[in-house]
Design an enzyme around this catalytic site. Structure first.
Site, PDB file in Angstrom:
ATOM      1  N   CYS A 108       0.830  -1.210   0.000  1.00  0.00           N
ATOM      2  CA  CYS A 108       0.000   0.000   0.000  1.00  0.00           C
ATOM      3  C   CYS A 108       0.872   1.271   0.000  1.00  0.00           C
ATOM      4  CB  CYS A 108      -1.012  -0.013   1.138  1.00  0.00           C
ATOM      5  SG  CYS A 108      -2.311   1.231   0.927  1.00  0.00           S
ATOM      6  N   HIS A 211      -3.595  -5.460   0.019  1.00  0.00           N
ATOM      7  CA  HIS A 211      -3.231  -5.700   1.428  1.00  0.00           C
ATOM      8  C   HIS A 211      -3.152  -7.188   1.766  1.00  0.00           C
ATOM      9  CE1 HIS A 211      -3.352  -1.576   3.041  1.00  0.00           C
ATOM     10  NE2 HIS A 211      -4.215  -1.365   2.054  1.00  0.00           N
ATOM     11  N   GLU A 213      -1.509  -8.438   4.078  1.00  0.00           N
ATOM     12  CA  GLU A 213      -1.473  -8.593   5.542  1.00  0.00           C
ATOM     13  C   GLU A 213      -2.867  -8.792   6.133  1.00  0.00           C
ATOM     14  OE1 GLU A 213      -2.319  -4.168   5.325  1.00  0.00           O
ATOM     15  OE2 GLU A 213      -1.403  -5.733   4.077  1.00  0.00           O
TER      16      GLU A 213
END
Length: 237
Positions: A108, A211, A213
């Site tokens: 990001c 993303h 994560e």
């Protein structure tokens, strides 16, 4: 077997004046076989030099908007809050990692920072500068995909995932505008934004706009990206 040591750039909370971390960054690295450590938020070059020597790679996390000053622009009214301390730390750390050819994964803000620091520019605010029907700023839960990206077939990411398109989550309002000459695109969203890049002159420098994560627990592609990053630190170069 020794796990590669992965430095993770910190997030910053102005209200609490505190460095902090989303657990998904750390857990994604651990699941992939690495040992993550959150780095201190510092512009002390001596400390950063030691950190760059010590870690096997660095994960550039999401967070604040990248300051337009980094790519030679003045902030627009729609530009969000910046974090000068993070901009300065990462601006000083990147050349040290680059010179030592340490693996880097940007997520990001990480893709945005890499592009800006390496001579590219950013859209400061997508809704006002690049309006589109593609959902780039989703609502929770953040692990669900909201749009697709098309992978460059001959890119490292295309080779890793062996797919023409993948579904990704998305939570950002800045993005790559002019691509850095040091980077090459690996994926695009349906409205033409560059969503993933790599640096062909480096051992392993990748960055994605989405993303992993948030998604790695349920998304095999996200796990594959983390694992490829960690495996790059284990290879001789």
């Amino acid at each position: 077997m020794r796990r590669p040591l992965v430095g993770v750039t910190p997030l910053y909370d102005e209200a609490r004046k505190s460095d902090w971390m989303l657990p998904g960054y750390l857990e994604g690295v651990i699941e992939a076989g690495g040992l993550p450590v959150m780095l201190p938020l510092t512009a002390d070059l001596e400390l950063l030099e030691q950190l760059a020597e010590t870690v096997d790679g660095v994960l550039l996390t999401g967070g604040h908007d990248v300051s337009p000053a980094l790519y030679g622009q003045s902030p627009l009214s729609a530009c969000g809050t910046c974090c000068p301390a993070r901009d300065e730390m990462e601006r000083l750390l990147l050349p040290l990692l680059w010179a030592q050819d340490k693996p880097i994964l940007g997520i990001c803000r990480g893709i945005q920072f890499l592009n800006a620091a390496l001579g590219g520019t950013l859209y400061q605010d997508l809704p006002s500068q690049h309006p589109s029907a593609v959902e780039h700023h989703q609502r929770p839960p953040y692990d669900r995909p909201v749009h697709t990206v098309t992978l460059a077939p001959h890119s490292p990411l295309g080779a890793l995932l062996s797919q023409e398109t993948i579904a990704v989550n998305s939570y950002h309002h800045q993005a790559i505008q002019a691509l850095s000459p040091a980077l090459r695109p690996m994926a695009w969203s349906p409205d033409g934004l560059i969503e993933a890049v790599w640096a062909p002159e480096r051992r392993w420098v990748w960055a994605v706009q989405w993303h992993p994560e948030f998604a790695f627990r349920t998304d095999a592609n996200s796990r594959a990206i983390f694992r490829c990053f960690v495996e790059a630190m284990q290879q001789e170069h």
